[in-house]
Design an enzyme around this catalytic site. Structure first.
Site, mmCIF file in Angstrom:
data_model
loop_
_atom_site.group_PDB
_atom_site.id
_atom_site.type_symbol
_atom_site.label_atom_id
_atom_site.label_comp_id
_atom_site.label_asym_id
_atom_site.label_seq_id
_atom_site.Cartn_x
_atom_site.Cartn_y
_atom_site.Cartn_z
ATOM 1 N N LYS A 1 -48.795 -13.441 -1.142
ATOM 2 C CA LYS A 1 -49.867 -12.574 -0.988
ATOM 3 C C LYS A 1 -49.413 -11.109 -0.493
ATOM 4 O O LYS A 1 -48.689 -10.862 0.243
ATOM 5 C CB LYS A 1 -50.814 -13.085 0.145
ATOM 6 C CG LYS A 1 -51.843 -11.910 0.614
ATOM 7 C CD LYS A 1 -52.591 -12.512 1.794
ATOM 8 C CE LYS A 1 -53.969 -11.733 2.052
ATOM 9 N NZ LYS A 1 -54.746 -12.056 3.037
ATOM 10 N N LYS B 1 -52.038 -13.825 -5.168
ATOM 11 C CA LYS B 1 -52.993 -12.998 -4.630
ATOM 12 C C LYS B 1 -52.501 -11.432 -4.478
ATOM 13 O O LYS B 1 -51.527 -11.237 -3.805
ATOM 14 C CB LYS B 1 -53.626 -13.272 -3.325
ATOM 15 C CG LYS B 1 -54.847 -12.139 -2.902
ATOM 16 C CD LYS B 1 -55.432 -12.943 -1.396
ATOM 17 C CE LYS B 1 -56.582 -11.886 -1.207
ATOM 18 N NZ LYS B 1 -57.068 -12.437 0.130
#
Ligand code: ZN
Length: 324
Positions: A195, A248
């Site tokens: 992420k 992400k």
């Protein structure tokens, strides 16, 4: 054999041929819809920067859950926005908290819908960070304890998959231990393993009211220029017991997704984040782009790069257009 014997265009003549040689197919089964849940009754309010996305109160979730199921979408991921926030994010593991009640509401309305819960503290802390703050430090180990407690409370509420998104070190192992020792050894962990500290989360922070009150998240989320480090993060999470891995954002990090696809055999998810969605919607609203076509193209690209699951705010629209 080169041109003129070989002509690549032969296989592009007409939709039937193109259909036959298509390498990647997007299906409703690939989609996971994020849902925002707020306190109150009878609430269904739009998010300004994400046209087509609403925030629901728990009592309005049942209808939405059935609608999502009827569209053929297999899963939702829930984000709770509590009325009360404090320094340690007490709401995150409150058995009667917003997300815990939301899980129960969705499972009773549409039991076959897979309910994933986002496990983090940032929606519940008054400072908006994903962990416990001391001075201007986000402390790792005390945060991990709180995050594991939140995951357990989600499992108790009926979540099918828990998805830690905080990026603290060691949280997957802590969650696995906590779940296993409490009788939830069958609950998978979907780890937000790679992420990045991204500018594309802006609209989400409006929807989830989770913008950090000071500083930023660069001491725990990944530095966007780093590619090898993503593989290391993912490997560590697998060793700690992650069942599925997530990258992400999605589109700006397709190289990371493709690397992960080559390297690991577990299912991969990608989060097509709020900023990616908002850009498409804004350009479409101005007539600068064909929104539905561009959205499908973006999601197909994410799948082509290696994602098995795509978390996207466009899931309902796309599912309706893909059909059975
Ligand atoms: Zn967070």
């Amino acid at each position: 054999m080169a041109f003129p014997t070989t002509r690549a265009r032969r296989l592009r003549r007409g939709e039937t041929l193109r259909r036959m040689v298509r390498e990647t197919r997007l299906s409703r089964d690939d989609l996971v819809l994020p849902l925002f849940v707020v306190e109150g009754r009878g609430v269904r309010e739009g998010v300004r920067s994400m046209p087509g996305v609403d925030r629901f109160s728990v009592d309005r979730l049942a209808d939405e859950a059935k609608h999502v199921r009827d569209l053929g979408i297999p899963a939702v991921i829930l984000f709770g926005i509590p009325a009360h926030k404090d320094a340690r994010g007490s709401g995150a593991d409150d058995p009667n908290g917003i997300v815990q009640r939301a899980v129960a509401a969705v499972k009773s309305a549409a039991p076959e819908l897979c309910v994933v819960t986002d496990v983090c503290l940032c929606e519940y802390t008054d400072h908006g960070h994903c962990g416990i703050v001391e001075g201007d430090e986000i402390r790792n180990d005390p945060s991990v304890e709180r995050i594991a407690a939140a995951a357990l409370s989600h499992a108790r509420a009926g979540a099918d998959i828990v998805a830690p998104s905080d990026m603290m070190d060691g949280r997957v192992a802590a969650i696995r231990r906590m779940l296993d020792s409490s009788g939830f050894d069958e609950i998978p962990i979907l780890s937000y393993a790679a992420k990045y500290a991204s500018a594309y989360y802006g609209p989400f922070r409006e929807a989830a009211e989770s913008a950090p009150a000071f500083g930023d998240r660069r001491s725990y989320q990944m530095d966007p220029p780093n590619r090898r480090e993503a593989l290391r993060e993912m490997r560590l999470d697998l060793e700690e017991g992650a069942d599925l891995l997530l990258v992400k954002p999605a589109l700006p990090y397709l190289d990371v997704l493709a690397d992960a696809r080559r390297e690991f055999d577990v299912p991969l998810a990608a989060y097509h984040v709020s900023g990616e969605y908002a850009m498409l919607m804004a350009a479409a609203e101005r007539g600068w782009i064909d929104g539905p076509r561009a959205t499908l193209e973006a999601l197909v690209a994410i799948k082509r790069a290696g994602a098995d699951l795509i978390l996207t705010y466009a899931a309902k629209d796309v599912a309706a257009r893909l059909g059975a």
